[in-house]
Write a protein that holds these residues in place. Structure first.
Motif, PDB file in Angstrom:
ATOM      1  N   SER A 197     -18.725 127.503 -15.561  1.00  0.00           N
ATOM      2  CA  SER A 197     -18.971 126.882 -16.862  1.00  0.00           C
ATOM      3  C   SER A 197     -18.758 127.884 -17.988  1.00  0.00           C
ATOM      4  O   SER A 197     -18.150 127.564 -19.019  1.00  0.00           O
ATOM      5  N   ASN A 198     -19.238 129.095 -17.808  1.00  0.00           N
ATOM      6  CA  ASN A 198     -19.081 130.128 -18.829  1.00  0.00           C
ATOM      7  C   ASN A 198     -17.609 130.497 -19.018  1.00  0.00           C
ATOM      8  O   ASN A 198     -17.146 130.731 -20.146  1.00  0.00           O
ATOM      9  N   TYR A 199     -16.854 130.524 -17.932  1.00  0.00           N
ATOM     10  CA  TYR A 199     -15.418 130.838 -17.978  1.00  0.00           C
ATOM     11  C   TYR A 199     -14.676 129.841 -18.875  1.00  0.00           C
ATOM     12  O   TYR A 199     -13.875 130.233 -19.727  1.00  0.00           O
ATOM     13  N   PHE A 200     -14.965 128.557 -18.690  1.00  0.00           N
ATOM     14  CA  PHE A 200     -14.266 127.546 -19.488  1.00  0.00           C
ATOM     15  C   PHE A 200     -14.864 127.404 -20.890  1.00  0.00           C
ATOM     16  O   PHE A 200     -14.159 127.052 -21.840  1.00  0.00           O
ATOM     17  N   HIS A 201     -16.146 127.708 -21.034  1.00  0.00           N
ATOM     18  CA  HIS A 201     -16.767 127.692 -22.360  1.00  0.00           C
ATOM     19  C   HIS A 201     -16.082 128.701 -23.290  1.00  0.00           C
ATOM     20  O   HIS A 201     -15.861 128.419 -24.474  1.00  0.00           O
ATOM     21  N   LYS A 202     -15.710 129.847 -22.753  1.00  0.00           N
ATOM     22  CA  LYS A 202     -15.018 130.874 -23.538  1.00  0.00           C
ATOM     23  C   LYS A 202     -13.635 130.408 -23.984  1.00  0.00           C
ATOM     24  O   LYS A 202     -13.063 130.985 -24.913  1.00  0.00           O
ATOM     25  N   LYS A 203     -13.102 129.391 -23.341  1.00  0.00           N
ATOM     26  CA  LYS A 203     -11.817 128.821 -23.722  1.00  0.00           C
ATOM     27  C   LYS A 203     -11.976 127.657 -24.702  1.00  0.00           C
ATOM     28  O   LYS A 203     -11.011 126.969 -25.034  1.00  0.00           O
ATOM     29  N   GLY A 204     -13.211 127.430 -25.147  1.00  0.00           N
ATOM     30  CA  GLY A 204     -13.469 126.382 -26.120  1.00  0.00           C
ATOM     31  C   GLY A 204     -13.706 125.006 -25.535  1.00  0.00           C
ATOM     32  O   GLY A 204     -13.661 124.004 -26.258  1.00  0.00           O
ATOM     33  N   ILE A 205     -13.978 124.939 -24.239  1.00  0.00           N
ATOM     34  CA  ILE A 205     -14.213 123.667 -23.556  1.00  0.00           C
ATOM     35  C   ILE A 205     -15.718 123.445 -23.414  1.00  0.00           C
ATOM     36  O   ILE A 205     -16.478 124.384 -23.126  1.00  0.00           O
ATOM     37  N   LYS A 206     -16.155 122.221 -23.612  1.00  0.00           N
ATOM     38  CA  LYS A 206     -17.582 121.909 -23.480  1.00  0.00           C
ATOM     39  C   LYS A 206     -17.997 121.966 -22.016  1.00  0.00           C
ATOM     40  O   LYS A 206     -17.339 121.366 -21.158  1.00  0.00           O
ATOM     41  N   THR A 207     -19.076 122.674 -21.750  1.00  0.00           N
ATOM     42  CA  THR A 207     -19.514 122.848 -20.370  1.00  0.00           C
ATOM     43  C   THR A 207     -21.024 122.673 -20.255  1.00  0.00           C
ATOM     44  O   THR A 207     -21.764 122.771 -21.233  1.00  0.00           O
ATOM     45  N   TYR A 208     -21.446 122.453 -19.019  1.00  0.00           N
ATOM     46  CA  TYR A 208     -22.870 122.365 -18.691  1.00  0.00           C
ATOM     47  C   TYR A 208     -23.067 123.153 -17.402  1.00  0.00           C
ATOM     48  O   TYR A 208     -22.686 122.700 -16.320  1.00  0.00           O
ATOM     49  N   GLY A 209     -23.615 124.350 -17.524  1.00  0.00           N
ATOM     50  CA  GLY A 209     -23.798 125.216 -16.375  1.00  0.00           C
ATOM     51  C   GLY A 209     -25.069 124.924 -15.605  1.00  0.00           C
ATOM     52  O   GLY A 209     -26.142 124.758 -16.199  1.00  0.00           O
ATOM     53  N   ILE A 210     -24.947 124.855 -14.287  1.00  0.00           N
ATOM     54  CA  ILE A 210     -26.104 124.627 -13.425  1.00  0.00           C
ATOM     55  C   ILE A 210     -26.023 125.605 -12.256  1.00  0.00           C
ATOM     56  O   ILE A 210     -25.105 126.409 -12.167  1.00  0.00           O
ATOM     57  N   ASN A 211     -26.971 125.527 -11.376  1.00  0.00           N
ATOM     58  CA  ASN A 211     -26.954 126.360 -10.177  1.00  0.00           C
ATOM     59  C   ASN A 211     -27.769 125.649  -9.111  1.00  0.00           C
ATOM     60  O   ASN A 211     -28.271 124.548  -9.332  1.00  0.00           O
ATOM     61  N   TYR A 212     -27.897 126.275  -7.943  1.00  0.00           N
ATOM     62  CA  TYR A 212     -28.725 125.664  -6.907  1.00  0.00           C
ATOM     63  C   TYR A 212     -30.126 125.447  -7.469  1.00  0.00           C
ATOM     64  O   TYR A 212     -30.772 126.397  -7.930  1.00  0.00           O
ATOM     65  N   GLY A 213     -30.590 124.224  -7.446  1.00  0.00           N
ATOM     66  CA  GLY A 213     -31.906 123.946  -8.015  1.00  0.00           C
ATOM     67  C   GLY A 213     -32.212 122.467  -7.993  1.00  0.00           C
ATOM     68  O   GLY A 213     -31.808 121.742  -7.087  1.00  0.00           O
ATOM     69  N   SER A 214     -32.882 122.006  -9.028  1.00  0.00           N
ATOM     70  CA  SER A 214     -33.374 120.635  -9.059  1.00  0.00           C
ATOM     71  C   SER A 214     -32.259 119.650  -9.406  1.00  0.00           C
ATOM     72  O   SER A 214     -31.164 120.029  -9.825  1.00  0.00           O
ATOM     73  N   PHE A 215     -32.567 118.359  -9.237  1.00  0.00           N
ATOM     74  CA  PHE A 215     -31.710 117.312  -9.776  1.00  0.00           C
ATOM     75  C   PHE A 215     -31.753 117.378 -11.302  1.00  0.00           C
ATOM     76  O   PHE A 215     -32.785 117.698 -11.900  1.00  0.00           O
ATOM     77  N   ILE A 216     -30.634 117.062 -11.924  1.00  0.00           N
ATOM     78  CA  ILE A 216     -30.539 116.999 -13.384  1.00  0.00           C
ATOM     79  C   ILE A 216     -30.024 115.616 -13.752  1.00  0.00           C
ATOM     80  O   ILE A 216     -29.066 115.116 -13.152  1.00  0.00           O
ATOM     81  N   SER A 217     -30.650 114.999 -14.714  1.00  0.00           N
ATOM     82  CA  SER A 217     -30.288 113.632 -15.109  1.00  0.00           C
ATOM     83  C   SER A 217     -29.126 113.623 -16.104  1.00  0.00           C
ATOM     84  O   SER A 217     -29.101 114.396 -17.060  1.00  0.00           O
ATOM     85  N   PHE A 218     -28.170 112.739 -15.831  1.00  0.00           N
ATOM     86  CA  PHE A 218     -27.042 112.475 -16.709  1.00  0.00           C
ATOM     87  C   PHE A 218     -26.938 110.960 -16.888  1.00  0.00           C
ATOM     88  O   PHE A 218     -27.589 110.203 -16.160  1.00  0.00           O
TER      89      PHE A 218
END
Length: 228
Positions: free
Chosen positions: A79-100
């Motif tokens: 996510s950080n790699y593409f964020h630096k290119k000006g793309i909207k990102t949402y970074g997550i990792n091993y962990g809880s469920f996240i609601s979308f």
């Protein structure tokens, strides 16, 4: 839920009015050379990336240019790699469920590697566990069979598992059957096979082996769809 297979591990999920593209890889496949594959898509809301290898991320920037409101969902490093290119990102990792808006998403383990073509570290490889009001879906990403897969059904019964079956870099047929046992999953969409010579499979033999274990292996032609 509508699932359309395009190439390699690239699928499109349609959940109500949301469109989720998984691991977009078109440019590196001969059948798509000189083809404006972007025209196949009228809308993309999210792009889910399992890891940083070229055959899973190479067309992210093309899709983000075409669909400027698209949101990349992946681990923190990707996510950080593409964020630096000006793309909207949402970074997550091993962990809880996240609601979308499309449901709940959990980033889960994969036994693989993850690095961009330019050598940038791609973080921990993973898969996605997706819970929706239309059913639960497991996208394993590139992985070998893992005992940790036993945990996945404890979160809820799966309607479909998307598993690699080509071998060499990922699970082969026998390991994918073992994985489906761990997952308590009877319906499997096979991906990551036949794209290159070293991951060719015998399709009919593969289906037969799954059938003999009381499971259904679905192998879709490019652009074909299933409903779950």
């Amino acid at each position: 839920m509508k699932v359309t297979f395009f190439s390699h591990s690239t699928c499109l999920l349609e959940i109500h009015d949301k469109y989720l593209l998984i691991d977009p890889f078109f440019s590196g496949i001969p059948v798509f050379h000189n083809v404006n594959f972007i025209k196949f898509f009228k809308k993309i809301d999210y792009i889910l990336l399992t890891h940083a290898h070229y055959d899973h991320v190479c067309d992210v920037e093309l899709f983000s240019c075409k669909f400027d409101n698209v949101l990349i969902i992946s681990n923190y490093e990707i996510s950080n790699y593409f964020h630096k290119k000006g793309i909207k990102t949402y970074g997550i990792n091993y962990g809880s469920f996240i609601s979308f808006p499309f449901g709940k998403l959990k980033y889960v383990w994969a036994a693989h590697s993850s690095v961009f073509n330019d050598g940038t570290y791609g973080g921990n490889p993973g898969g996605f566990l997706l819970h929706t009001d239309e059913g639960n879906l497991y996208i394993s990403g590139d992985t070998s069979v893992m005992y940790e897969m036993n945990l996945i059904p404890s979160f809820g019964k799966l309607k479909l598992s998307i598993l690699p079956i080509g071998g060499k870099y990922t699970m082969d047929i026998e390991e994918a059957i073992m994985a489906s046992d761990f997952l308590k999953s009877e319906k499997i969409l096979g991906v990551h096979y036949d794209t290159f010579e070293d991951i060719k499979i015998d399709r009919e033999q593969a289906k037969k082996k799954f059938f003999e274990k009381g499971k259904e292996l679905i192998l879709l032609e490019k652009g074909k769809t299933i409903y779950i």
